[in-house]
Motif scaffolding. Structure first.
Motif, PDB file in Angstrom:
ATOM      1  N   VAL A  89      -5.825  15.914  16.941  1.00 48.57           N
ATOM      2  CA  VAL A  89      -4.928  15.604  15.823  1.00 48.57           C
ATOM      3  C   VAL A  89      -5.093  14.146  15.395  1.00 48.57           C
ATOM      4  N   ALA A  90      -5.211  13.230  16.373  1.00 48.58           N
ATOM      5  CA  ALA A  90      -5.387  11.820  16.027  1.00 48.58           C
ATOM      6  C   ALA A  90      -6.643  11.620  15.187  1.00 48.58           C
ATOM      7  N   ARG A  91      -7.705  12.302  15.554  1.00 44.54           N
ATOM      8  CA  ARG A  91      -8.956  12.194  14.784  1.00 44.54           C
ATOM      9  C   ARG A  91      -8.764  12.745  13.369  1.00 44.54           C
ATOM     10  N   ALA A  92      -8.076  13.883  13.250  1.00 46.26           N
ATOM     11  CA  ALA A  92      -7.836  14.468  11.929  1.00 46.26           C
ATOM     12  C   ALA A  92      -6.977  13.544  11.073  1.00 46.26           C
ATOM     13  N   TRP A  93      -5.920  12.970  11.679  1.00 42.37           N
ATOM     14  CA  TRP A  93      -5.079  12.026  10.943  1.00 42.37           C
ATOM     15  C   TRP A  93      -5.881  10.823  10.476  1.00 42.37           C
ATOM     16  N   LEU A  94      -6.699  10.292  11.369  1.00 36.41           N
ATOM     17  CA  LEU A  94      -7.471   9.092  11.049  1.00 36.41           C
ATOM     18  C   LEU A  94      -8.423   9.347   9.888  1.00 36.41           C
ATOM     19  N   LEU A  95      -9.142  10.447   9.935  1.00 33.41           N
ATOM     20  CA  LEU A  95     -10.061  10.781   8.851  1.00 33.41           C
ATOM     21  C   LEU A  95      -9.310  10.940   7.526  1.00 33.41           C
ATOM     22  N   ASP A  96      -8.144  11.583   7.583  1.00 33.18           N
ATOM     23  CA  ASP A  96      -7.361  11.817   6.378  1.00 33.18           C
ATOM     24  C   ASP A  96      -6.809  10.510   5.822  1.00 33.18           C
ATOM     25  N   MET A  97      -6.252   9.665   6.686  1.00 29.74           N
ATOM     26  CA  MET A  97      -5.660   8.404   6.219  1.00 29.74           C
ATOM     27  C   MET A  97      -6.718   7.461   5.644  1.00 29.74           C
ATOM     28  N   LEU A  98      -7.904   7.463   6.234  1.00 27.66           N
ATOM     29  CA  LEU A  98      -8.968   6.593   5.751  1.00 27.66           C
ATOM     30  C   LEU A  98      -9.552   7.080   4.430  1.00 27.66           C
ATOM     31  N   GLY A  99      -9.643   8.379   4.277  1.00 29.40           N
ATOM     32  CA  GLY A  99     -10.371   8.918   3.138  1.00 29.40           C
ATOM     33  C   GLY A  99      -9.543   9.370   1.954  1.00 29.40           C
ATOM     34  N   THR A 100      -8.231   9.543   2.127  1.00 26.45           N
ATOM     35  CA  THR A 100      -7.411  10.115   1.065  1.00 26.45           C
ATOM     36  C   THR A 100      -6.356   9.119   0.597  1.00 26.45           C
ATOM     37  N   PRO A 101      -6.520   8.550  -0.609  1.00 26.11           N
ATOM     38  CA  PRO A 101      -5.469   7.659  -1.124  1.00 26.11           C
ATOM     39  C   PRO A 101      -4.182   8.448  -1.368  1.00 26.11           C
ATOM     40  N   ARG A 102      -3.058   7.843  -1.011  1.00 25.15           N
ATOM     41  CA  ARG A 102      -1.768   8.485  -1.240  1.00 25.15           C
ATOM     42  C   ARG A 102      -0.811   7.482  -1.870  1.00 25.15           C
ATOM     43  N   PRO A 103       0.099   7.961  -2.693  1.00 20.24           N
ATOM     44  CA  PRO A 103       1.067   7.023  -3.283  1.00 20.24           C
ATOM     45  C   PRO A 103       1.976   6.451  -2.200  1.00 20.24           C
ATOM     46  N   GLU A 104       2.153   5.150  -2.248  1.00 22.24           N
ATOM     47  CA  GLU A 104       3.079   4.484  -1.353  1.00 22.24           C
ATOM     48  C   GLU A 104       4.147   3.823  -2.213  1.00 22.24           C
ATOM     49  N   TYR A 105       5.294   3.566  -1.641  1.00 25.89           N
ATOM     50  CA  TYR A 105       6.418   3.101  -2.429  1.00 25.89           C
ATOM     51  C   TYR A 105       7.013   1.811  -1.857  1.00 25.89           C
ATOM     52  N   PRO A 106       6.244   0.701  -1.921  1.00 24.61           N
ATOM     53  CA  PRO A 106       6.776  -0.567  -1.438  1.00 24.61           C
ATOM     54  C   PRO A 106       7.870  -1.097  -2.368  1.00 24.61           C
ATOM     55  N   GLN A 107       8.640  -2.060  -1.885  1.00 28.13           N
ATOM     56  CA  GLN A 107       9.794  -2.553  -2.624  1.00 28.13           C
ATOM     57  C   GLN A 107       9.406  -3.365  -3.861  1.00 28.13           C
ATOM     58  N   PHE A 108       8.336  -4.138  -3.774  1.00 22.58           N
ATOM     59  CA  PHE A 108       8.024  -5.080  -4.838  1.00 22.58           C
ATOM     60  C   PHE A 108       7.809  -4.422  -6.199  1.00 22.58           C
ATOM     61  N   PRO A 109       6.990  -3.354  -6.306  1.00 18.36           N
ATOM     62  CA  PRO A 109       6.841  -2.721  -7.622  1.00 18.36           C
ATOM     63  C   PRO A 109       8.151  -2.175  -8.170  1.00 18.36           C
ATOM     64  N   VAL A 110       9.029  -1.701  -7.294  1.00 16.89           N
ATOM     65  CA  VAL A 110      10.332  -1.211  -7.755  1.00 16.89           C
ATOM     66  C   VAL A 110      11.115  -2.351  -8.388  1.00 16.89           C
ATOM     67  N   ALA A 111      11.141  -3.499  -7.697  1.00 19.91           N
ATOM     68  CA  ALA A 111      11.865  -4.650  -8.235  1.00 19.91           C
ATOM     69  C   ALA A 111      11.239  -5.127  -9.540  1.00 19.91           C
ATOM     70  N   LEU A 112       9.899  -5.111  -9.621  1.00 21.01           N
ATOM     71  CA  LEU A 112       9.239  -5.517 -10.865  1.00 21.01           C
ATOM     72  C   LEU A 112       9.646  -4.627 -12.031  1.00 21.01           C
ATOM     73  N   SER A 113       9.831  -3.346 -11.749  1.00 22.59           N
ATOM     74  CA  SER A 113      10.165  -2.413 -12.828  1.00 22.59           C
ATOM     75  C   SER A 113      11.539  -2.693 -13.423  1.00 22.59           C
ATOM     76  N   PHE A 114      12.359  -3.490 -12.712  1.00 20.70           N
ATOM     77  CA  PHE A 114      13.688  -3.842 -13.223  1.00 20.70           C
ATOM     78  C   PHE A 114      13.851  -5.342 -13.411  1.00 20.70           C
ATOM     79  N   ALA A 115      12.724  -6.063 -13.466  1.00 22.73           N
ATOM     80  CA  ALA A 115      12.789  -7.511 -13.689  1.00 22.73           C
ATOM     81  C   ALA A 115      13.452  -7.851 -15.017  1.00 22.73           C
ATOM     82  N   LEU A 116      13.441  -6.918 -15.952  1.00 20.79           N
ATOM     83  CA  LEU A 116      14.059  -7.152 -17.255  1.00 20.79           C
ATOM     84  C   LEU A 116      15.557  -7.416 -17.141  1.00 20.79           C
ATOM     85  N   MET A 117      16.164  -7.083 -15.999  1.00 20.90           N
ATOM     86  CA  MET A 117      17.586  -7.368 -15.804  1.00 20.90           C
ATOM     87  C   MET A 117      17.837  -8.853 -15.562  1.00 20.90           C
ATOM     88  N   LEU A 118      16.773  -9.598 -15.227  1.00 24.25           N
ATOM     89  CA  LEU A 118      16.868 -11.036 -15.054  1.00 24.25           C
ATOM     90  C   LEU A 118      16.413 -11.732 -16.327  1.00 24.25           C
TER      91      LEU A 118
END
Length: 203
Positions: A89-118
Motif C-alpha cells: 500500500v505504501a508503494r501504491a500511495w507513493l506512486l499515486d502521490m508523486l504522479g497524480t496532481p490533486r487540488p489542495e486547499y491552503p489558506q493563502f489562496p482563500v484569503a487572497l480571494s477575499f482581499a477585496l474586503m481590505l
C-alpha cells in the motif's frame, strides 16, 4: 472480510515509510521525522496524531505490533512494524502521490480571494509582511541546501527541500510583483466600485 485500506495521507505515508526501514515506537517516529527534517512537510506537532494514524494503520492490517519494550526507567513502549500489505500500500500511495496532481486547499489562496474586503493600503501592508517572512524562509532553505552536491546520490534526500525552495522563490517573485503594483496604483479598488460591478443586490 479483509479490513478496508485507509485513505492515503502525508502522515500515514510517513509512518509506513519509516517502518519500512525498521520497527519503531511512536516517540522514535516523531524523533526521526524531526531529525530528518520531515516536520517541514508533515505536521507532527502533536504526538497524538501519530498514535491515531498508527491505530488506523493497525486496524487496516498495514502495521502490526512488533514488541512491547519494558524498562524500569521508561513507561512501556509499543514497537510497531510494517506488514507485507503495508509495504504494498505504501508503494501504491507513493506512486499515486508523486504522479497524480490533486487540488489542495491552503489558506493563502482563500484569503487572497477575499482581499477585496481590505483596502489596497491594508493589503499592501500584510503582503509586505508576508514577503518578508517568505524571504526569511527562502534564506533558511538556501542554508539547508548549501554545500549539497547536486550530482551525488544524496540529492534524493533533499528533493522536498528543493521543492519547498522553488515554491518559496516563486511566491516571493509573485508577492513582489503584486506589492509593486499596489505601490504604484496599478492595482487599486474600492468596495463601492466592486459592489457596482457585482450588480443589483450586491451591496
Amino acid at each position: 472480510m479483509s479490513p478496508s485500506v485507509p485513505r492515503s495521507s502525508p502522515l500515514a505515508l510517513t509512518v509506513l515509510s519509516l517502518l519500512h526501514y525498521q520497527p519503531l515506537h511512536p516517540y522514535g517516529m516523531q524523533r526521526l521525522i524531526k531529525e530528518w527534517g520531515k516536520d517541514q512537510v508533515v505536521n507532527v506537532s502533536q504526538r497524538t496524531s501519530i498514535h491515531r494514524t498508527i491505530e488506523r494503520l493497525v486496524a487496516a492490517g498495514l502495521v502490526e505490533v512488533h514488541e512491547v519494550e519494558r524498562d524500569q526507567q521508561y513507561a512501556e513502549r509499543t514497537v510497531y512494524r510494517i506488514t507485507d500489505e503495508g509495504r504494498r500500500v505504501a508503494r501504491a500511495w507513493l506512486l499515486d502521490m508523486l504522479g497524480t496532481p490533486r487540488p489542495e486547499y491552503p489558506q493563502f489562496p482563500v484569503a487572497l480571494s477575499f482581499a477585496l474586503m481590505l483596502t489596497p493600503e491594508e493589503t499592501l501592508t500584510v503582503l509586505d509582511d508576508r514577503a518578508a517572512a517568505v524571504a526569511r524562509t527562502l534564506d533558511a532553505l538556501d542554508a539547508q541546501l548549501a554545500g549539497e552536491d547536486d550530482g551525488g546520490p544524496s540529492r534524493v534526500i533533499w528533493l522536498e527541500t528543493e521543492y519547498q525552495r522553488a515554491m518559496a522563490a516563486a511566491e516571493l517573485r509573485w508577492l513582489t510583483a503584486v506589492t509593486d503594483d499596489l505601490r504604484s496604483g496599478r492595482l487599486a479598488w474600492s468596495w463601492e466600485e466592486l459592489a457596482a460591478l457585482a450588480g443589483p443586490g450586491a451591496g
